[in-house]
Write a protein that holds these residues in place. Sequence first.
Motif, PDB file in Angstrom:
ATOM      1  N   LYS A 200     -36.162   2.396  -0.853  1.00  0.00           N
ATOM      2  CA  LYS A 200     -36.741   3.412  -1.728  1.00  0.00           C
ATOM      3  C   LYS A 200     -38.271   3.386  -1.793  1.00  0.00           C
ATOM      4  N   ILE A 201     -38.864   2.205  -1.924  1.00  0.00           N
ATOM      5  CA  ILE A 201     -40.300   2.135  -2.190  1.00  0.00           C
ATOM      6  C   ILE A 201     -41.150   2.627  -1.012  1.00  0.00           C
ATOM      7  N   GLU A 204     -41.118   6.277  -1.129  1.00  0.00           N
ATOM      8  CA  GLU A 204     -42.007   6.779  -2.184  1.00  0.00           C
ATOM      9  C   GLU A 204     -43.454   6.788  -1.712  1.00  0.00           C
ATOM     10  N   ALA A 207     -43.898   9.761   0.561  1.00  0.00           N
ATOM     11  CA  ALA A 207     -43.977  10.991  -0.234  1.00  0.00           C
ATOM     12  C   ALA A 207     -45.341  11.094  -0.923  1.00  0.00           C
ATOM     13  N   GLY A 208     -45.862   9.964  -1.398  1.00  0.00           N
ATOM     14  CA  GLY A 208     -47.151   9.966  -2.068  1.00  0.00           C
ATOM     15  C   GLY A 208     -48.297  10.318  -1.147  1.00  0.00           C
TER      16      GLY A 208
END
Length: 478
Positions: A200-201, A204, A207-208
């Motif tokens: 997940k991280i 993220e 996406a950031g």
Amino acid sequence: MAGITSYGAYIPYYRLPRSVINQAWGRAGGGGEKAVAGFDEDPITMSVAAGIDCLKGTDPRTVDALFLATTNAPYKERLNSTIVATALDLPREARNADFTNSLKVGTIAMQAAMDTINSGSARNVLLTAADMRLAGAAGENEQFFGDGAAALLFGNENVAVEIEGSYTLSDDIVDNWRAHDDVFVRSWEDRFGLDEGYRKIPAEAVAGIMKKYNLTQKDFAKVCFYGPNTRRHAELGRAMRFAPEQIQNPLLDTVGNTGAALPLMILVAALEEASPGDRILLVSWGNGSDAIILRTTDEIEKIRDRRGIKRHLEIKRTLDNYQRYLRWRGLVPLEPAARPDLPPTSMSSLWRESRSALPLYGVKCKKCGTPQLFLTRTSTQARVCVECQAKDQFEPYRFADKTGKVVTFSHDFLGGGVDPPATTTVIDFDGGGRAGFQMVDRDPEECKVGIGVEMTFRKMFFDRGIHNYFWKCKPQRD
């Protein structure tokens, strides 16, 4: 604009098939193989090898700093990066630093190198990332942990890869760790560390960075990211919504999970194939995630002559004996060699010789041009030329970057140490100079008078808490 001006890599010569590991523990199957550092290799020696590859055609005296990234530095209290810098012949004024304790220290060091260049504190910064992690026997990590290194040179002239932006997430979620006295990497339950963290991280972070720079997945030719194993790597690629053809081969089935070095090694592999104008996304993992946007320039075509990943993958020998691997890692007790104990290493002697021995300097006669290397005492203190007998007419001459040919050799099967037989050679350097060196990464059957050799920085021995390093030779294979 500052960016990457050169790249390099190092993959150890030996590869251990996973089927050999499984066979040792009574299991079937096991596809792929992992790179295994030799008994005399560690993150320092592998960093030197990757640095040599990266600095091809570059005067090491123009490098202002060396950053070493690793999770298992040989020394806990001594600057490992300065040992590497000295062996590579960087100036004494170089600003060296160790980055450690996380799998993403490679990308942390990358951003620190860029900040150093952009601030004007240095013109050229060499970054090496190397890892050689140990896992307990018979587990999944033992099969996937591999050894290797990557190197990147940063500067603001002749930039081959521009750094367009970065994005960082810091998170103390832990899937792997080692305490002060741990030999093996510890792992938490998969559904926590991997499913809640790794899967997940980094997604993220991607996406950031897309939002921060107004980009989409289609804007990237390749994405390079860390993976603990092939299955989990593929899962993260899907979670980040990249097409299969955009995902750079993660090297997990040919080299293994090389820890902090893995993202940078994958990046080097991508740069070897990149065309000018390609945009590449680099994503790391370990207590959070760094995402870095890179874009190649026309200068990328001028640095294709490195061994890098591609050539190192071709230079290999299969290690078909699991017990040999255990012996190299010190995981089984061995009968001591029938030789007297070594005398203690003198740290004062190491310091006195560091600027001549570690970068392997001899002298060259100014009168007749004859290079000379004396390993029994400091070569730079030579007084009389062995050829023309001129006195005190010498200039420094470095042998570490020279090739040579074997004049004679011998194999010692009785006192051969961890990897018998021990092979001792006398070599004539191309351009002049003769000296004796141990030979490594060789099949005893291939040792012949006249074969070409190159120098390699290795560990001589470890005793009383001191890693003693010097140069050995190995057969030329390209």
